[in-house]
Design a protein around this motif. Sequence first.
Motif, PDB file in Angstrom:
ATOM      1  N   LEU A  95       0.837  -1.183   0.000  1.00 19.14           N
ATOM      2  CA  LEU A  95       0.000   0.000   0.000  1.00 19.14           C
ATOM      3  C   LEU A  95       0.873   1.234   0.000  1.00 19.14           C
ATOM      4  CD1 LEU A  95      -0.738   1.387   3.257  1.00 19.14           C
ATOM      5  CD2 LEU A  95      -0.796  -1.079   3.410  1.00 19.14           C
ATOM      6  N   VAL A  96       0.312   2.321  -0.471  1.00 13.60           N
ATOM      7  CA  VAL A  96       0.954   3.628  -0.430  1.00 13.60           C
ATOM      8  C   VAL A  96      -0.032   4.567   0.248  1.00 13.60           C
ATOM      9  CG1 VAL A  96       1.792   5.581  -1.812  1.00 13.60           C
ATOM     10  CG2 VAL A  96       2.293   3.230  -2.536  1.00 13.60           C
ATOM     11  N   ALA A  97       0.459   5.339   1.201  1.00 13.81           N
ATOM     12  CA  ALA A  97      -0.377   6.301   1.919  1.00 13.81           C
ATOM     13  C   ALA A  97       0.264   7.675   1.786  1.00 13.81           C
ATOM     14  CB  ALA A  97      -0.504   5.901   3.384  1.00 13.81           C
ATOM     15  N   ILE A  98      -0.499   8.637   1.297  1.00 17.49           N
ATOM     16  CA  ILE A  98       0.026   9.985   1.078  1.00 17.49           C
ATOM     17  C   ILE A  98      -0.735  10.972   1.949  1.00 17.49           C
ATOM     18  CG2 ILE A  98       0.314  11.833  -0.614  1.00 17.49           C
ATOM     19  CD1 ILE A  98       0.575   9.617  -2.753  1.00 17.49           C
ATOM     20  N   LEU A  99       0.021  11.776   2.680  1.00 15.38           N
ATOM     21  CA  LEU A  99      -0.531  12.858   3.490  1.00 15.38           C
ATOM     22  C   LEU A  99      -0.009  14.150   2.888  1.00 15.38           C
ATOM     23  CD1 LEU A  99      -2.093  13.778   6.044  1.00 15.38           C
ATOM     24  CD2 LEU A  99       0.098  13.713   7.247  1.00 15.38           C
ATOM     25  N   LYS A 100      -0.867  14.869   2.215  1.00 14.83           N
ATOM     26  CA  LYS A 100      -0.459  16.124   1.568  1.00 14.83           C
ATOM     27  C   LYS A 100      -0.413  17.232   2.606  1.00 14.83           C
ATOM     28  CE  LYS A 100      -1.724  14.850  -2.991  1.00 14.83           C
ATOM     29  NZ  LYS A 100      -2.061  15.265  -4.307  1.00 14.83           N
ATOM     30  N   ASN A 101       0.615  18.076   2.435  1.00 13.82           N
ATOM     31  CA  ASN A 101       0.791  19.167   3.385  1.00 13.82           C
ATOM     32  C   ASN A 101       1.391  20.389   2.696  1.00 13.82           C
ATOM     33  OD1 ASN A 101       0.490  20.207   5.960  1.00 13.82           O
ATOM     34  ND2 ASN A 101       2.594  19.765   6.515  1.00 13.82           N
ATOM     35  N   GLY A 102       1.058  20.581   1.434  1.00 10.14           N
ATOM     36  CA  GLY A 102       1.524  21.753   0.720  1.00 10.14           C
ATOM     37  C   GLY A 102       2.923  21.588   0.151  1.00 10.14           C
ATOM     38  N   PRO A 103       3.461  22.681  -0.405  1.00 12.52           N
ATOM     39  CA  PRO A 103       4.796  22.614  -1.008  1.00 12.52           C
ATOM     40  C   PRO A 103       5.865  22.455   0.062  1.00 12.52           C
ATOM     41  CG  PRO A 103       4.008  24.875  -0.992  1.00 12.52           C
ATOM     42  CD  PRO A 103       2.871  24.016  -0.497  1.00 12.52           C
ATOM     43  N   GLY A 104       7.007  21.977  -0.361  1.00 13.06           N
ATOM     44  CA  GLY A 104       8.117  21.833   0.567  1.00 13.06           C
ATOM     45  C   GLY A 104       8.687  20.443   0.515  1.00 13.06           C
TER      46      GLY A 104
END
Length: 168
Positions: A95-104
């Motif tokens: 599985l792949v889990a992505i937590l987006k938090n803006g640029p950087g």
Amino acid sequence: MSPASKKIMDYVKKSGMLIATLLFASSASAQTFRAGDGVGAAQVDAIYPDIEKLYFDLHRNPELAFHEQRTAATLAARVKALGYQVTTGVGGTGLVAILKNGPGPVVMLRTELDALPIEEKTGLPFASTVKTKNDAGEVVPVAHMCGHDLHMSAWVGTAELMAKYRER
């Protein structure tokens, strides 16, 4: 509980907290925090009971490589509930889990899911008694004797802390 079992339990508990703290600390270094804004022992202690329950569950329910349906579903459900975008079935049971938090900067954490075809003889109250068919069709015992259960638990704990403190 025997003295040996107690010693193993104490080691697991200390190791789990240490690994979760270290994983989060290393991932947090990619973030920019204001002074005094870091995540520390108090935050790890707050989630520890739940992560320990997950560890016991994963330890009791090991699955052989490429057969980790329950394990993957458990992890996917946990991180999805935290707000991660989850893709399952990667490479079969990954599985792949992505937590987006803006640029950087981007932080990547990984964990292993599989257990080994080994009989557990620890005598721990949460010991694996699982037997399953391997790819050759033979019935084999299965146990987490390699630490993947601990690693998965630390991964979920780290994912939880990252989600809870993402605005920092």
